[in-house]
Motif scaffolding. Sequence first.
Motif, PDB file in Angstrom:
ATOM      1  N   MET A   1       0.839  -1.189   0.000  1.00  0.00           N
ATOM      2  CA  MET A   1       0.000   0.000   0.000  1.00  0.00           C
ATOM      3  C   MET A   1       0.882   1.249   0.000  1.00  0.00           C
ATOM      4  N   ARG A   2       0.503   2.207  -0.785  1.00  0.00           N
ATOM      5  CA  ARG A   2       1.248   3.455  -0.930  1.00  0.00           C
ATOM      6  C   ARG A   2       1.048   4.327   0.315  1.00  0.00           C
ATOM      7  N   PRO A   3       2.117   4.964   0.817  1.00  0.00           N
ATOM      8  CA  PRO A   3       1.940   5.865   1.965  1.00  0.00           C
ATOM      9  C   PRO A   3       1.097   7.082   1.587  1.00  0.00           C
ATOM     10  N   ALA A   4       0.442   7.624   2.569  1.00  0.00           N
ATOM     11  CA  ALA A   4      -0.448   8.759   2.332  1.00  0.00           C
ATOM     12  C   ALA A   4       0.343  10.044   2.110  1.00  0.00           C
ATOM     13  N   ASP A   5      -0.184  10.893   1.240  1.00  0.00           N
ATOM     14  CA  ASP A   5       0.330  12.248   1.065  1.00  0.00           C
ATOM     15  C   ASP A   5      -0.480  13.168   1.965  1.00  0.00           C
ATOM     16  N   TRP A   6       0.216  13.964   2.763  1.00  0.00           N
ATOM     17  CA  TRP A   6      -0.460  14.903   3.661  1.00  0.00           C
ATOM     18  C   TRP A   6      -0.566  16.271   2.998  1.00  0.00           C
ATOM     19  N   TRP A   7      -1.697  16.913   3.242  1.00  0.00           N
ATOM     20  CA  TRP A   7      -1.970  18.262   2.744  1.00  0.00           C
ATOM     21  C   TRP A   7      -2.498  19.077   3.911  1.00  0.00           C
ATOM     22  N   SER A   8      -2.230  20.359   3.909  1.00  0.00           N
ATOM     23  CA  SER A   8      -2.694  21.234   4.984  1.00  0.00           C
ATOM     24  C   SER A   8      -3.498  22.390   4.437  1.00  0.00           C
ATOM     25  N   ILE A   9      -4.554  22.704   5.156  1.00  0.00           N
ATOM     26  CA  ILE A   9      -5.356  23.890   4.887  1.00  0.00           C
ATOM     27  C   ILE A   9      -5.286  24.724   6.154  1.00  0.00           C
TER      28      ILE A   9
ATOM     29  N   SER B   1      -3.221  29.793  18.362  1.00  0.00           N
ATOM     30  CA  SER B   1      -3.589  31.155  18.752  1.00  0.00           C
ATOM     31  C   SER B   1      -3.848  32.037  17.537  1.00  0.00           C
ATOM     32  N   TRP B   2      -3.305  31.674  16.382  1.00  0.00           N
ATOM     33  CA  TRP B   2      -3.424  32.481  15.171  1.00  0.00           C
ATOM     34  C   TRP B   2      -4.459  31.955  14.181  1.00  0.00           C
ATOM     35  N   GLY B   3      -5.064  30.775  14.447  1.00  0.00           N
ATOM     36  CA  GLY B   3      -6.056  30.231  13.522  1.00  0.00           C
ATOM     37  C   GLY B   3      -6.215  28.732  13.683  1.00  0.00           C
ATOM     38  N   VAL B   4      -6.673  28.077  12.638  1.00  0.00           N
ATOM     39  CA  VAL B   4      -6.879  26.629  12.667  1.00  0.00           C
ATOM     40  C   VAL B   4      -6.213  25.985  11.448  1.00  0.00           C
ATOM     41  N   VAL B   5      -5.919  24.690  11.584  1.00  0.00           N
ATOM     42  CA  VAL B   5      -5.310  23.920  10.504  1.00  0.00           C
ATOM     43  C   VAL B   5      -6.079  22.617  10.359  1.00  0.00           C
ATOM     44  N   LEU B   6      -6.396  22.273   9.125  1.00  0.00           N
ATOM     45  CA  LEU B   6      -6.956  20.973   8.798  1.00  0.00           C
ATOM     46  C   LEU B   6      -5.888  20.228   8.018  1.00  0.00           C
ATOM     47  N   GLU B   7      -5.382  19.134   8.589  1.00  0.00           N
ATOM     48  CA  GLU B   7      -4.417  18.287   7.896  1.00  0.00           C
ATOM     49  C   GLU B   7      -5.167  17.083   7.349  1.00  0.00           C
ATOM     50  N   VAL B   8      -4.958  16.801   6.070  1.00  0.00           N
ATOM     51  CA  VAL B   8      -5.692  15.755   5.362  1.00  0.00           C
ATOM     52  C   VAL B   8      -4.699  14.837   4.670  1.00  0.00           C
TER      53      VAL B   8
ATOM     54  N   ALA C   1     -15.382  30.788   2.073  1.00  0.00           N
ATOM     55  CA  ALA C   1     -16.017  31.439   3.220  1.00  0.00           C
ATOM     56  C   ALA C   1     -15.077  31.677   4.396  1.00  0.00           C
ATOM     57  N   VAL C   2     -13.768  31.430   4.219  1.00  0.00           N
ATOM     58  CA  VAL C   2     -12.847  31.674   5.334  1.00  0.00           C
ATOM     59  C   VAL C   2     -12.877  33.157   5.692  1.00  0.00           C
ATOM     60  N   PRO C   3     -12.520  33.501   6.939  1.00  0.00           N
ATOM     61  CA  PRO C   3     -12.613  34.904   7.369  1.00  0.00           C
ATOM     62  C   PRO C   3     -11.884  35.895   6.465  1.00  0.00           C
ATOM     63  N   ASP C   4     -10.722  35.529   5.947  1.00  0.00           N
ATOM     64  CA  ASP C   4      -9.974  36.414   5.059  1.00  0.00           C
ATOM     65  C   ASP C   4      -9.440  35.585   3.889  1.00  0.00           C
TER      66      ASP C   4
ATOM     67  N   LEU D   1      -5.795  32.299   3.956  1.00  0.00           N
ATOM     68  CA  LEU D   1      -5.981  30.911   3.561  1.00  0.00           C
ATOM     69  C   LEU D   1      -4.705  30.399   2.906  1.00  0.00           C
ATOM     70  N   LEU D   2      -4.131  29.348   3.491  1.00  0.00           N
ATOM     71  CA  LEU D   2      -2.932  28.721   2.940  1.00  0.00           C
ATOM     72  C   LEU D   2      -3.240  27.251   2.700  1.00  0.00           C
ATOM     73  N   VAL D   3      -3.007  26.784   1.485  1.00  0.00           N
ATOM     74  CA  VAL D   3      -3.211  25.380   1.134  1.00  0.00           C
ATOM     75  C   VAL D   3      -1.888  24.877   0.577  1.00  0.00           C
ATOM     76  N   HIS D   4      -1.339  23.837   1.202  1.00  0.00           N
ATOM     77  CA  HIS D   4      -0.038  23.350   0.761  1.00  0.00           C
ATOM     78  C   HIS D   4       0.148  21.882   1.111  1.00  0.00           C
ATOM     79  N   ARG D   5       1.112  21.260   0.464  1.00  0.00           N
ATOM     80  CA  ARG D   5       1.461  19.865   0.736  1.00  0.00           C
ATOM     81  C   ARG D   5       2.250  19.805   2.043  1.00  0.00           C
ATOM     82  N   GLY D   6       2.031  18.754   2.805  1.00  0.00           N
ATOM     83  CA  GLY D   6       2.767  18.539   4.048  1.00  0.00           C
ATOM     84  C   GLY D   6       1.969  18.961   5.260  1.00  0.00           C
TER      85      GLY D   6
END
Length: 121
Positions: free
Chosen positions: A1-9, A50-57, A80-83, A88-93
């Motif tokens: 099975m291939r390892p998962a790629d992580w992404w962050s929002i 303290s500066w916001g939230v992160v969703l790691e997928v 719909a994010v506040p700003d 809003l930052l979307v990136h790999r890892g």
Amino acid sequence: MRPADWWSIEILDSEHAVTSATAWRDAYAQMLDESLVTNGASSWKWFEYSWGVVLEVAFTEERAWLDWKSLPGTQAALDAVPDPVVGLLVHRGHGGASGTYARRTPGGPPIADRVALPEPI
């Protein structure tokens, strides 16, 4: 099975926004979590800072990530994010302040002068 790629929002709080990143998460987390389940995410986790939230997928295939990110519900939530311009930052890892998950070896704290630099030629 291939390892998962992580992404962050990463959703940052903004002085100019009416709502906070935490309020955004409270409004959209259930919908995003359900769409992650139904679209093949292998793992995900929310983090609050303290500066916001992160969703790691994590998805096992990059195509699945791109498909999930392009869903109308996902796009509506990201719009719909506040700003949406600078909050809003979307990136790999992994996101937030962590960079990557790596355990430190036991011992003293790392210090730059513990490693000898090569002598100039």
